[in-house]
Scaffold this motif. Structure first.
Motif, mmCIF file in Angstrom:
data_model
loop_
_atom_site.group_PDB
_atom_site.id
_atom_site.type_symbol
_atom_site.label_atom_id
_atom_site.label_comp_id
_atom_site.label_asym_id
_atom_site.label_seq_id
_atom_site.Cartn_x
_atom_site.Cartn_y
_atom_site.Cartn_z
ATOM 1 N N SER A 113 5.447 -5.807 3.851
ATOM 2 C CA SER A 113 5.653 -6.113 5.660
ATOM 3 C C SER A 113 5.056 -4.163 6.416
ATOM 4 N N LEU A 114 5.429 -3.702 5.810
ATOM 5 C CA LEU A 114 5.693 -2.560 6.714
ATOM 6 C C LEU A 114 4.385 -1.488 6.644
ATOM 7 N N LEU A 115 4.086 -1.960 4.521
ATOM 8 C CA LEU A 115 2.721 -1.225 4.846
ATOM 9 C C LEU A 115 1.396 -2.152 5.458
ATOM 10 N N VAL A 116 1.776 -3.355 5.901
ATOM 11 C CA VAL A 116 0.343 -4.014 7.141
ATOM 12 C C VAL A 116 0.808 -2.972 8.226
ATOM 13 N N ILE A 117 2.053 -3.591 8.692
ATOM 14 C CA ILE A 117 2.564 -2.996 10.158
ATOM 15 C C ILE A 117 2.077 -1.741 10.444
ATOM 16 N N GLY A 118 2.051 -0.281 9.265
ATOM 17 C CA GLY A 118 2.001 0.620 9.149
ATOM 18 C C GLY A 118 0.840 1.411 9.437
ATOM 19 N N GLN A 119 0.162 0.729 8.770
ATOM 20 C CA GLN A 119 -2.174 0.988 8.590
ATOM 21 C C GLN A 119 -2.203 0.624 9.825
ATOM 22 N N GLN A 120 -1.622 -0.842 10.207
ATOM 23 C CA GLN A 120 -2.444 -1.209 11.549
ATOM 24 C C GLN A 120 -1.871 -0.359 12.698
ATOM 25 N N LEU A 121 -0.737 -0.431 13.207
ATOM 26 C CA LEU A 121 -0.254 0.980 14.508
ATOM 27 C C LEU A 121 -1.385 2.625 14.311
ATOM 28 N N ALA A 122 -1.423 3.041 12.280
ATOM 29 C CA ALA A 122 -2.078 3.989 12.645
ATOM 30 C C ALA A 122 -3.458 4.364 12.920
ATOM 31 N N TRP A 123 -3.767 3.063 11.930
ATOM 32 C CA TRP A 123 -5.026 3.349 11.832
ATOM 33 C C TRP A 123 -6.521 2.033 12.956
ATOM 34 N N GLN A 124 -5.152 1.420 13.744
ATOM 35 C CA GLN A 124 -5.916 0.141 13.899
ATOM 36 C C GLN A 124 -6.981 -0.561 12.789
ATOM 37 N N GLU A 125 -6.580 -1.212 11.049
ATOM 38 C CA GLU A 125 -6.791 -1.028 10.370
ATOM 39 C C GLU A 125 -6.806 -0.904 9.055
ATOM 40 N N LEU A 126 -6.788 -1.968 7.698
ATOM 41 C CA LEU A 126 -6.159 -1.586 7.059
ATOM 42 C C LEU A 126 -6.907 -0.498 5.855
ATOM 43 N N ARG A 127 -6.447 0.108 5.285
ATOM 44 C CA ARG A 127 -7.351 1.525 4.493
ATOM 45 C C ARG A 127 -7.093 1.745 2.828
ATOM 46 N N ILE A 128 -5.263 0.903 2.591
ATOM 47 C CA ILE A 128 -4.960 0.921 1.583
ATOM 48 C C ILE A 128 -4.607 -0.580 1.176
ATOM 49 N N VAL A 129 -4.805 -0.892 -0.009
ATOM 50 C CA VAL A 129 -4.446 -2.388 0.170
ATOM 51 C C VAL A 129 -4.453 -2.922 -0.922
ATOM 52 N N PRO A 130 -2.906 -3.011 -1.935
ATOM 53 C CA PRO A 130 -2.115 -3.665 -2.559
ATOM 54 C C PRO A 130 -3.498 -4.656 -3.645
ATOM 55 N N LYS A 131 -3.669 -4.500 -4.754
ATOM 56 C CA LYS A 131 -4.110 -6.017 -5.337
ATOM 57 C C LYS A 131 -3.754 -5.780 -6.818
ATOM 58 N N TYR A 132 -4.203 -7.201 -7.152
ATOM 59 C CA TYR A 132 -3.262 -7.537 -8.622
ATOM 60 C C TYR A 132 -4.633 -7.803 -9.706
ATOM 61 N N SER A 133 -4.442 -7.728 -10.685
ATOM 62 C CA SER A 133 -4.922 -8.088 -11.545
ATOM 63 C C SER A 133 -4.445 -8.362 -13.046
ATOM 64 N N PHE A 134 -5.052 -8.959 -13.979
ATOM 65 C CA PHE A 134 -4.345 -10.613 -15.485
ATOM 66 C C PHE A 134 -5.067 -10.201 -16.220
ATOM 67 N N HIS A 135 -4.046 -9.440 -17.715
ATOM 68 C CA HIS A 135 -4.746 -10.226 -18.867
ATOM 69 C C HIS A 135 -3.692 -10.763 -19.630
ATOM 70 N N ARG A 136 -4.151 -11.507 -20.573
ATOM 71 C CA ARG A 136 -3.331 -12.689 -21.392
ATOM 72 C C ARG A 136 -2.432 -11.349 -22.569
ATOM 73 N N THR A 137 -1.175 -11.404 -22.983
ATOM 74 C CA THR A 137 -0.782 -10.834 -24.108
ATOM 75 C C THR A 137 -0.398 -11.562 -24.984
ATOM 76 N N ARG A 138 0.330 -10.575 -25.937
ATOM 77 C CA ARG A 138 0.461 -11.888 -26.980
ATOM 78 C C ARG A 138 2.113 -11.724 -27.262
ATOM 79 N N TYR A 139 3.023 -11.608 -25.578
ATOM 80 C CA TYR A 139 4.074 -11.353 -25.390
ATOM 81 C C TYR A 139 4.794 -12.634 -25.189
#
Length: 264
Positions: A113-139
């Protein structure tokens, strides 16, 4: 704003019911308790909490802005949505004898949440966005009850296949006159493998030796693709939650440097 609050309440309640069905349905219940799990899963679960909290908060800000709420309230109230919606889930963990409510999970929720609030306060937009990817494993096959049985469960439970990224909108940090392609982001990533047991000592005793993985890749900036279609804009919005498959450079202590022609 009443319709926003009502819609959010319905969606949130439905989400909790689905989570309970997927994760806790077959688990016994205990009295509420706390548990320190900060050392488990090489912190991939914490990265997942921060990622989820970020995108719920991102949505909260955008919904309040679209509803005409003042910018200050949209950023602070909307930015707190991820923390407010994910943290009560700790109650379910706190009632599970195999888990426990986690302060580090709560801290990860706050980070998103703070990563969103901090960027909005600093730049009024999001410039750094966490993302997710997935691949199947044998485990997952070693402990399907814990790591998932089938693709849908593994995407949620098998941390061996999770990679979390920070997709950086490089063009936003350069002068407007720069010729750098606006659609091309740079994304450092983090993952780990050989985690069959959540506790490191139990994992080693079973012959598994977990290790961290560090990545550098490129990513597609969906926001930079021009379109007037509301459908495409909504589609791009959802797709921006996930890392676009792309070539990647990996470093880990087992194999050193590795190049992936296409990494998920």
């Amino acid at each position: 704003m009443p319709w926003i609050a009502a819609g959010t309440a319905v969606a949130y309640t439905s989400g909790l019911m689905l989570l309970n069905e997927a994760w806790y349905k077959d688990s016994p219940r205990s009295s509420f308790h706390w548990f320190n799990d900060a050392h488990e899963w090489k912190q991939l679960d914490k990265a997942g909490h921060a990622w989820g909290s970020f995108h719920l908060s991102r949505l909260g800000v955008d919904v309040l802005r679209a509803a005409g709420v003042s910018e200050k309230k949209a950023v602070w109230y909307g930015g707190a949505v991820g923390f407010a919606m994910l943290t009560p889930i700790e109650y379910f963990d706190g009632r599970s004898p195999t888990y426990g409510a986690s302060l580090s999970d709560i801290a990860a929720n706050a980070t998103g949440s703070l990563l969103v609030i901090g960027q909005q306060l600093a730049w009024q937009e999001l410039r750094i966005v966490p993302k997710y990817s997935f691949h199947r494993t044998r485990y997952a096959a070693f402990r399907p009850n814990l790591l998932g049985n089938g693709l849908a469960e593994e995407m949620l439970k098998d941390y061996n296949g999770h990679t979390y990224w920070l997709s950086v909108d490089v063009a936003k940090f350069l002068p407007a006159s720069s010729s750098y392609p606006k659609w091309l982001n740079v994304a450092p990533g983090y993952g780990a493998e050989e985690m069959v047991y959540n506790d490191p000592d139990s994992n080693r005793a079973a012959g598994f030796h977990a290790y961290r993985q560090y990545y550098l890749s490129v990513d597609l900036n969906w926001k930079a693709i021009p379109t007037q279609s509301k459908f495409l804009k909504s589609t791009f919005y959802v797709l921006s939650i996930f890392k676009f498959p792309a070539p990647a450079l990996e470093y880990n202590r087992r194999q050193g440097w590795k190049a992936h022609a296409l990494y998920f």
